[in-house]
Design an enzyme around this catalytic site. Structure first.
Site, PDB file in Angstrom:
ATOM      1  N   ARG A 117      37.334  29.842  54.508  1.00 30.31           N
ATOM      2  CA  ARG A 117      36.461  30.750  55.294  1.00 30.31           C
ATOM      3  C   ARG A 117      37.215  31.381  56.458  1.00 30.31           C
ATOM      4  O   ARG A 117      36.673  31.537  57.557  1.00 30.31           O
ATOM      5  CB  ARG A 117      35.224  30.024  55.836  1.00 30.31           C
ATOM      6  N   SER A 184      25.411  29.154  55.196  1.00 29.69           N
ATOM      7  CA  SER A 184      25.942  27.964  55.886  1.00 29.69           C
ATOM      8  C   SER A 184      26.199  28.293  57.358  1.00 29.69           C
ATOM      9  O   SER A 184      26.942  29.219  57.661  1.00 29.69           O
ATOM     10  CB  SER A 184      27.259  27.530  55.251  1.00 29.69           C
ATOM     11  N   GLU A 280      30.427  28.617  61.123  1.00 26.52           N
ATOM     12  CA  GLU A 280      30.825  29.586  60.090  1.00 26.52           C
ATOM     13  C   GLU A 280      30.227  30.955  60.428  1.00 26.52           C
ATOM     14  O   GLU A 280      30.826  31.989  60.168  1.00 26.52           O
ATOM     15  CB  GLU A 280      30.342  29.124  58.703  1.00 26.52           C
TER      16      GLU A 280
HETATM   17  C1  FAD Z   1      21.526  33.133  52.013  1.00 27.20           C
HETATM   18  C2  FAD Z   1      23.016  33.256  52.279  1.00 27.20           C
HETATM   19  C3  FAD Z   1      23.907  32.625  51.445  1.00 27.20           C
HETATM   20  C4  FAD Z   1      25.281  32.722  51.672  1.00 27.20           C
HETATM   21  N1  FAD Z   1      26.136  32.082  50.819  1.00 27.20           N
HETATM   22  C5  FAD Z   1      27.464  32.169  51.033  1.00 27.20           C
HETATM   23  C6  FAD Z   1      28.379  31.511  50.146  1.00 27.20           C
HETATM   24  O1  FAD Z   1      28.003  30.898  49.165  1.00 27.20           O
HETATM   25  N2  FAD Z   1      29.698  31.618  50.416  1.00 27.20           N
HETATM   26  C7  FAD Z   1      30.172  32.327  51.485  1.00 27.20           C
HETATM   27  O2  FAD Z   1      31.399  32.388  51.667  1.00 27.20           O
HETATM   28  N3  FAD Z   1      29.332  32.959  52.336  1.00 27.20           N
HETATM   29  C8  FAD Z   1      28.001  32.884  52.132  1.00 27.20           C
HETATM   30  N4  FAD Z   1      27.133  33.516  52.984  1.00 27.20           N
HETATM   31  C9  FAD Z   1      27.669  34.257  54.139  1.00 27.20           C
HETATM   32  C10 FAD Z   1      27.804  35.783  53.890  1.00 27.20           C
HETATM   33  O3  FAD Z   1      27.219  36.128  52.670  1.00 27.20           O
HETATM   34  C11 FAD Z   1      29.273  36.194  53.844  1.00 27.20           C
HETATM   35  O4  FAD Z   1      29.905  35.843  55.035  1.00 27.20           O
HETATM   36  C12 FAD Z   1      29.427  37.697  53.607  1.00 27.20           C
HETATM   37  O5  FAD Z   1      30.774  38.014  53.379  1.00 27.20           O
HETATM   38  C13 FAD Z   1      28.871  38.527  54.751  1.00 27.20           C
HETATM   39  O6  FAD Z   1      28.836  39.876  54.325  1.00 27.20           O
HETATM   40  P1  FAD Z   1      28.175  40.994  55.237  1.00 27.20           P
HETATM   41  O7  FAD Z   1      28.489  42.326  54.623  1.00 27.20           O
HETATM   42  O8  FAD Z   1      26.756  40.710  55.486  1.00 27.20           O
HETATM   43  O9  FAD Z   1      29.049  40.807  56.567  1.00 27.20           O
HETATM   44  P2  FAD Z   1      28.562  40.927  58.072  1.00 27.20           P
HETATM   45  O10 FAD Z   1      27.680  39.764  58.386  1.00 27.20           O
HETATM   46  O11 FAD Z   1      28.054  42.281  58.349  1.00 27.20           O
HETATM   47  O12 FAD Z   1      29.969  40.734  58.833  1.00 27.20           O
HETATM   48  C14 FAD Z   1      30.641  39.494  58.838  1.00 27.20           C
HETATM   49  C15 FAD Z   1      31.940  39.645  59.635  1.00 27.20           C
HETATM   50  O13 FAD Z   1      32.835  40.525  58.966  1.00 27.20           O
HETATM   51  C16 FAD Z   1      33.172  41.645  59.798  1.00 27.20           C
HETATM   52  N5  FAD Z   1      33.273  42.814  58.909  1.00 27.20           N
HETATM   53  C17 FAD Z   1      32.322  43.258  58.050  1.00 27.20           C
HETATM   54  N6  FAD Z   1      32.802  44.310  57.345  1.00 27.20           N
HETATM   55  C18 FAD Z   1      34.062  44.536  57.779  1.00 27.20           C
HETATM   56  C19 FAD Z   1      35.082  45.484  57.442  1.00 27.20           C
HETATM   57  N7  FAD Z   1      34.911  46.406  56.508  1.00 27.20           N
HETATM   58  N8  FAD Z   1      36.265  45.414  58.108  1.00 27.20           N
HETATM   59  C20 FAD Z   1      36.473  44.467  59.064  1.00 27.20           C
HETATM   60  N9  FAD Z   1      35.555  43.540  59.430  1.00 27.20           N
HETATM   61  C21 FAD Z   1      34.368  43.580  58.784  1.00 27.20           C
HETATM   62  C22 FAD Z   1      32.042  41.741  60.808  1.00 27.20           C
HETATM   63  O14 FAD Z   1      32.465  42.381  61.985  1.00 27.20           O
HETATM   64  C23 FAD Z   1      31.717  40.267  61.018  1.00 27.20           C
HETATM   65  O15 FAD Z   1      32.654  39.694  61.895  1.00 27.20           O
HETATM   66  C24 FAD Z   1      25.756  33.470  52.773  1.00 27.20           C
HETATM   67  C25 FAD Z   1      24.853  34.124  53.615  1.00 27.20           C
HETATM   68  C26 FAD Z   1      23.483  34.025  53.367  1.00 27.20           C
HETATM   69  C27 FAD Z   1      22.527  34.749  54.270  1.00 27.20           C
END
Ligand code: FAD
Length: 301
Positions: A117, A184, A280
Site C-alpha cells: 500500500r 480498510s 491506510e
Molecule cells: C469499500 C471499499 C473497499 C476498498 N477495498 C480496497 C482493497 O481491497 N484494496 C485496496 O488496495 N484498496 C481498497 N480500498 C481503497 C480505495 O479503493 C483505493 O485506495 C483506491 O485506489 C482509491 O481510488 P480513488 O480514485 O477513490 O482515490 P482517491 O481517494 O481520490 O485518492 C487517493 C489518493 O491518491 C491520490 N491520487 C488520486 N489520483 C491521483 C493521480 N492521478 N495522480 C496522483 N495522485 C492521485 C489522492 O491525492 C489521494 O492521496 C477500498 C475502499 C473502499 C471504500
C-alpha cells in the site's frame, strides 16, 4: 493542489483551502505479443471497469483485484491490492506530469518503489506530480492466485475467480455509496519473523500472511477484533460488524468522531500488542495531506 480520483480513500478533516483536480483523463488501448498483453490506460478510468473489460477481452490476471473502488491514477499511488495480488505485479510503467514545470516522464516498475500500500507517489513524489497513465503488462499464461476463501473454489477459471471475489466483497464490505466508509482504515502491520514468533507465544490464534521471505503481515482486523472492538459503536461512527478493519459512518458522523474512534482503536491495539497501527486512509486538512490525526485533535493520545 490536490488530485482526487473518486475520493474513496480520503477523509477531509476540514475544508481544504487549495485547488482540487478531479482526475477524469479517459482512454484505454491494448496491444499484444506472443507472451504478453500490454494495456495502456489513462488515470481517470475506473479501476473496476478496467478489470471487467479485461476479463471480457480474455485478458486474464486482474480478477483478484475486482471491485476495488476508485480510479486508475489512485490505484498506482496506493499500490492497491487484494487476495494476494497487488497492482505492482502487473505494472510495466507509470507516466507522470510534474506540477512545477509540466514535464512528462515515464517511470518503470522499480522506479515506482512499490511496497505494501505504498509507492514513491506517497513518499518523495507526494504533492509533486500527477499520475496520468499506467502501462500494464499481463502474461498470457494465466496463473491463478488462490488466497483465503478463493481456496475453496471447485473449478478454477478466471471468470470463477472474478465472480468469487465479487461475491465475497459484496458480502463482507459495506457499499460505500450508501454507507460511508473508506475500506480498510488501517494497514495490516508488517513485522519480522522473529517478532511474529514472539507474538504467537502470547497469541497462538493470531492471523498472519507471508509478505516476503523476511517479513510477515499481521491481520489488523484480527488485532482489532481481539481487543473486543468488532461492531463497537462510538456515537455516530462504528467498527463494521462484518469486518473489523472498516469504520462506518452511521449517518451523521463528522471527521472529529472518526478521528476519535480511530485513535481509540490505535491505543487499544498498542496496549494489547505493542503494535502501532498505521493509517491506510489518506487524511486531508485545510493545507493538504497529513499523516495522522495528532494536530487535528490537538491532544495527546
Ligand atoms: C469499500 C471499499 C473497499 C476498498 N477495498 C480496497 C482493497 O481491497 N484494496 C485496496 O488496495 N484498496 C481498497 N480500498 C481503497 C480505495 O479503493 C483505493 O485506495 C483506491 O485506489 C482509491 O481510488 P480513488 O480514485 O477513490 O482515490 P482517491 O481517494 O481520490 O485518492 C487517493 C489518493 O491518491 C491520490 N491520487 C488520486 N489520483 C491521483 C493521480 N492521478 N495522480 C496522483 N495522485 C492521485 C489522492 O491525492 C489521494 O492521496 C477500498 C475502499 C473502499 C471504500
Amino acid at each position: 493542489m490536490l488530485i482526487l480520483g473518486n475520493g474513496s480513500n480520503v477523509i477531509f478533516l476540514e475544508n481544504y483551502h487549495g485547488i482540487i483536480l478531479l482526475d477524469r483523463i479517459y482512454g484505454i488501448s491494448f496491444r499484444e505479443d506472443r507472451f504478453f498483453w500490454y494495456v495502456h490506460v489513462n488515470s481517470g478510468e475506473v479501476w473496476s471497469k478496467l478489470v471487467y473489460k479485461c476479463l471480457k477481452l480474455n485478458i486474464f490476471g486482474l480478477e483478484n483485484l475486482a471491485m476495488i473502488p476508485g480510479r486508475v491514477g489512485a490505484s498506482v499511488v496506493q499500490n492497491i491490492g487484494a487476495y494476494g495480488k497487488e497492482l505492482k505485479d502487473f505494472c510495466d510503467y507509470v507516466d507522470i506530469v510534474y506540477f512545477n514545470n509540466g514535464s512528462k516522464i515515464r517511470l518503470n516498475n522499480s522506479d515506482c518503489k512499490f511496497n505494501y500500500r505504498n509507492s514513491i507517489f506517497k513518499q518523495h513524489l507526494l504533492n509533486k506530480c500527477y499520475v496520468v497513465s499506467l502501462g500494464l503488462k499481463i502474461s498470457k499464461f494465466w496463473q491463478p492466485k488462490l488466497y483465503c476463501n478463493l481456496l475453496k473454489l471447485n473449478c478454477v477459471t478466471p471468470k470463477n475467480v472474478y465472480d468469487a471475489v465479487c461475491t465475497i466483497r459484496k458480502y463482507k464490505l459495506p457499499d460505500y455509496r450508501f454507507v460511508g466508509n473508506v475500506g480498510s482504515f488501517f494497514k495490516n502491520p508488517v513485522v519480522s519473523i522473529n517478532r511474529l514468533i514472539k507474538l504467537k507465544n502470547y497469541f497462538p490464534d493470531i492471523v498472519y500472511y507471508n509478505l516476503n521471505k523476511n517479513k510477515m503481515i499481521i491481520s489488523a482486523a484480527w488485532l482489532i477484533k481481539y481487543c473486543g472492538l468488532k461492531g463497537y459503536k462510538f456515537g455516530t461512527v462504528s467498527v463494521y460488524n462484518k469486518h473489523a478493519l472498516i469504520l462506518i459512518n452511521n449517518g451523521s458522523a463528522i471527521s472529529r468522531d472518526v478521528a476519535k474512534l480511530a485513535c481509540y482503536i490505535e491505543k487499544k491495539v498498542k496496549n494489547y500488542f505493542s503494535i502501532l497501527l498505521e493509517l491506510e486512509v489518506c487524511l486531508v486538512n485545510k493545507y493538504g495531506i497529513v499523516k495522522d490525526f495528532k494536530t487535528f485533535l490537538n491532544e495527546k493520545y
